[in-house]
Design a protein around this motif. Structure first.
Motif, short mmCIF file in Angstrom:
data_model
loop_
_atom_site.label_atom_id
_atom_site.label_comp_id
_atom_site.label_asym_id
_atom_site.label_seq_id
_atom_site.Cartn_x
_atom_site.Cartn_y
_atom_site.Cartn_z
N THR A 128 38.88 63.66 108.37
CA THR A 128 38.40 64.99 108.74
C THR A 128 37.81 65.69 107.52
OG1 THR A 128 40.50 66.10 108.26
CG2 THR A 128 40.24 65.15 110.46
N ALA A 129 36.98 66.69 107.78
CA ALA A 129 36.40 67.48 106.68
C ALA A 129 37.50 68.20 105.91
CB ALA A 129 35.39 68.48 107.25
N GLU A 130 38.45 68.76 106.66
CA GLU A 130 39.55 69.49 106.04
C GLU A 130 40.40 68.58 105.16
OE1 GLU A 130 43.28 70.73 108.34
OE2 GLU A 130 42.05 72.54 108.37
N GLY A 131 40.71 67.39 105.67
CA GLY A 131 41.52 66.45 104.90
C GLY A 131 40.80 65.95 103.66
N THR A 132 39.50 65.68 103.79
CA THR A 132 38.72 65.22 102.64
C THR A 132 38.69 66.30 101.55
OG1 THR A 132 37.34 63.92 104.13
CG2 THR A 132 36.48 64.31 101.92
N ARG A 133 38.53 67.56 101.97
CA ARG A 133 38.56 68.68 101.00
C ARG A 133 39.92 68.77 100.33
NH1 ARG A 133 39.22 74.24 103.74
NH2 ARG A 133 41.29 73.24 103.94
N ASN A 134 40.99 68.69 101.10
CA ASN A 134 42.33 68.86 100.55
C ASN A 134 42.70 67.73 99.59
OD1 ASN A 134 42.48 71.14 102.09
ND2 ASN A 134 43.78 70.24 103.69
N TYR A 135 42.25 66.50 99.91
CA TYR A 135 42.49 65.38 99.01
C TYR A 135 41.79 65.65 97.67
CZ TYR A 135 43.51 60.49 97.82
OH TYR A 135 44.01 59.36 97.23
N ALA A 136 40.54 66.11 97.74
CA ALA A 136 39.79 66.41 96.52
C ALA A 136 40.46 67.52 95.71
CB ALA A 136 38.35 66.80 96.87
N LEU A 141 43.45 69.09 90.97
CA LEU A 141 44.56 69.83 90.37
C LEU A 141 45.34 68.94 89.41
CD1 LEU A 141 46.09 71.90 93.33
CD2 LEU A 141 45.08 72.85 91.24
N TYR A 142 45.65 67.73 89.87
CA TYR A 142 46.46 66.82 89.06
C TYR A 142 45.64 66.17 87.95
CZ TYR A 142 48.98 62.65 87.64
OH TYR A 142 49.58 61.67 86.89
N SER A 143 44.47 65.66 88.27
CA SER A 143 43.68 64.91 87.27
C SER A 143 43.22 65.78 86.11
CB SER A 143 42.47 64.28 87.94
OG SER A 143 42.86 63.28 88.85
N CYS A 144 43.01 67.09 86.37
CA CYS A 144 42.49 67.98 85.33
C CYS A 144 43.53 68.99 84.83
CB CYS A 144 41.27 68.74 85.85
SG CYS A 144 39.90 67.65 86.34
N LYS A 187 36.28 61.81 94.84
CA LYS A 187 36.86 62.57 95.95
C LYS A 187 36.11 63.89 96.17
CE LYS A 187 39.82 59.44 96.82
NZ LYS A 187 39.61 58.59 98.04
N ILE A 188 35.65 64.51 95.10
CA ILE A 188 34.84 65.73 95.25
C ILE A 188 33.52 65.38 95.93
CG2 ILE A 188 33.55 67.52 94.02
CD1 ILE A 188 35.80 67.57 91.94
#
Length: 307
Positions: A128-136, A141-144, A187-188
């Motif tokens: 879903t669009a929402e899930g893809t956004r939330n994963y990114a 948040l974690y990677s940076c 992911k972004i």
């Protein structure tokens, strides 16, 4: 000059001269309201307040069962306010100069393991669009190691994917360049395929992460989804967007990263703020000792020389 007038001037001082963020200024002023209520209830003025009055105020805070960490923050704000009054010659002597801030125990931040982070990400429906956004969002948040406010304000003009960096505007409008992982970039970009199809509210065209209404996603919304995914994998730890920042710093330190480099990446003004992450998970510490201590070393020769 009235108390409210002085507080208004103090607010401008924090904004223009100290260059603090709006959230920090609001926190200072909220705490100062408690002190102002104390002053007015006793019909005092800032000019005739003494050290004894301040001790009485601190005692009242304890009587109200305000936790030590909050008491320390309130006292720090009061001391800052009186320094401002002296600096601008509203009073000649600082009655708060000798007022001690209570020592509080070190509260170690909640940290997620890599397995827990992967489990949370695995709970997201990326079809879903929402899930893809939330994963990114969570991956970034974690990677940076970002603060949630830094993520919600992230702009396309801050993305330098070819160079592997993003530009972050942190506290006090201070900018820093933060490396971004290939996974976070991917992911972004996955999310941007959906974002291109979204109707964007005017003024939000440069914002990367949007809500369902086409405006910048709020920190409350991010918190809600993170909690939802944590519940889905039955995670018992108290979790928030900031936990991913804590985990980022801790994992880097555990793997030998220089604390000064981590300080720069997190945007900490003082190294002491970063040093809280120098705690090491007990299991990790035990694993390191078992692996490297000479008494626990597994020698190539399975039959040591008999004495």
């Amino acid at each position: 000059m009235t108390h409210n007038s002085l507080i208004d001037r103090y607010k401008r001082y924090l904004l223009l001269e100290k260059n603090l963020s709006k959230n920090t200024i609001n926190a200072y002023l909220t705490d100062l309201q408690k002190f102002n209520a104390f002053v007015e209830a006793r019909q005092l003025t800032y000019q005739n307040i003494t050290y004894n009055h301040l001790e009485e105020f601190v005692a009242e805070l304890h009587d109200l069962n305000i936790v030590p960490r909050s008491v320390a923050r309130i006292i720090s704000g009061v001391k800052s306010f009186f320094r401002f009054l002296v600096l601008n010659e509203y009073i000649s002597d600082d009655p708060a100069e000798l007022l001690e801030i209570p020592k509080i125990g070190l509260k170690l931040p909640v940290v997620l393991s890599l397995e827990e982070i992967d489990a949370i990400l695995g709970a997201i429906d990326v079809s879903t669009a929402e899930g893809t956004r939330n994963y990114a969002i969570i991956e970034t948040l974690y990677s940076c190691g970002l603060r949630i406010s830094e993520l919600t304000h992230l702009k396309f003009s801050d993305l330098f994917f070819d160079e592997g960096f993003i530009r972050i505007e942190g506290k006090g409008s201070k900018q820093r360049l933060v490396p971004i992982s290939d996974i976070a970039i991917q992911k972004i970009n996955d999310y941007l395929l959906y974002r291109k199809q979204k109707k964007v509210k005017k003024g939000n065209e440069d914002i990367v992460f949007l809500s369902s209404r086409g405006s910048a996603i709020s920190r409350i919304t991010v918190y809600y989804y993170i909690q939802q995914y944590a519940d889905a994998v039955n995670l018992k730890k108290k979790i928030s967007p900031h936990v991913f920042r804590h985990s980022f710093a801790t994992h880097l330190l555990e793997r030998g990263a220089n604390i000064r480099v981590i300080q720069e990446m997190l945007g900490h003004e003082k190294i002491t703020t970063t040093e809280i992450y120098t705690h090491i998970d007990r299991n990790f510490l035990r694993q390191e000792i078992i692996e490297h201590h000479p008494r626990n070393k597994k020698w190539d020769d399975p039959t040591p020389t008999q004495r």
